[in-house]
Design an enzyme around this catalytic site. Structure first.
Site, PDB file in Angstrom:
ATOM      1  N   SER A  51       0.799  -1.229   0.000  1.00 33.49           N
ATOM      2  CA  SER A  51       0.000   0.000   0.000  1.00 33.49           C
ATOM      3  C   SER A  51       0.832   1.279   0.000  1.00 33.49           C
ATOM      4  O   SER A  51       0.321   2.338  -0.337  1.00 33.49           O
ATOM      5  CB  SER A  51      -0.950   0.021   1.202  1.00 33.49           C
ATOM      6  OG  SER A  51      -0.235   0.178   2.407  1.00 33.49           O
ATOM      7  N   LYS A  99       0.862   4.561   6.851  1.00 33.25           N
ATOM      8  CA  LYS A  99       0.387   5.353   5.702  1.00 33.25           C
ATOM      9  C   LYS A  99       0.995   6.745   5.802  1.00 33.25           C
ATOM     10  O   LYS A  99       1.666   7.088   6.756  1.00 33.25           O
ATOM     11  CB  LYS A  99      -1.137   5.477   5.709  1.00 33.25           C
ATOM     12  CG  LYS A  99      -1.916   4.187   5.831  1.00 33.25           C
ATOM     13  CD  LYS A  99      -1.902   3.345   4.586  1.00 33.25           C
ATOM     14  CE  LYS A  99      -2.737   2.087   4.814  1.00 33.25           C
ATOM     15  NZ  LYS A  99      -2.502   1.076   3.825  1.00 33.25           N
TER      16      LYS A  99
END
Length: 196
Positions: A51, A99
């Protein structure tokens, strides 16, 4: 004769004392590092998904990145836009997620045709993997607008079409942010800052 024995005992005692101090120092050091430094100051983190590609490698069949997380970073300052942050999984998973911070409290975000806008202005993001939007995958091409609540942060993966992030589970509460990615220590060929 007793004087000789006492002299020998005095010579042995400092040596024996030094030999006994080494394990004691090692034990105390171990306790400090794993009892204080690791849980409080810094912790290793294994990147287990793609990701954050291309910034962080976590794909099957590649040398997954390992990072050191600064757990005190956000005790002295608030997260900044662009930080790579570790936070509790907002969907109840056991493992934390990593993230990029893209939205700060009060920001209004919108994703339009893969481009992120903050408060109406496009955000320059050279780190984002430019994959075409996936048809049938909502929120990868267009999303929002959404306003980030007070004491929350909007997190997104750099690999936008392959990231479950705040577009799906919402902004992350400040108390769930664990720390900032400090340095990549594995693999050696990619060691350095997490964004390098």
């Amino acid at each position: 004769m007793n004087g000789e024995r006492e002299a020998r005992t005095r010579r042995i005692n400092p040596t024996l004392k030094a030999l006994l101090e080494i394990p004691a120092i090692a034990l105390i050091s171990f306790a400090l590092v794993f009892g204080f430094v690791r849980p409080v100051v810094a912790a290793p983190f294994y990147v287990g998904s793609a990701s954050m590609e291309p910034t962080l490698h976590g794909c099957k069949g590649c040398a997954n990145d390992r990072l050191l997380i600064n757990k005190l970073a956000y005790d002295v300052r608030a997260p900044k836009r662009g930080d790579i942050a570790l936070f509790e999984d907002q969907q109840g998973g056991e493992d934390p997620l990593i993230k990029r911070v893209v939205g700060l409290p009060g920001d209004r975000l919108r994703l339009r045709e893969g481009e992120l806008y903050i408060n109406g202005d496009p955000l320059e993001e050279p780190y984002v993997k430019n994959d075409p939007c996936k048809p049938g995958y909502p929120k990868t091409c267009s999303f929002g607008p959404v306003t980030v609540p007070e004491n929350h942060y909007f997190m997104m993966g750099d690999n936008r079409t392959n990231s479950i992030d705040s577009r799906f589970f919402g902004p992350v509460p400040e108390e769930d942010v664990i720390g900032e990615a400090l340095v990549r220590f594995w693999p050696p060929a990619r060691a350095g800052g997490p964004g390098s």
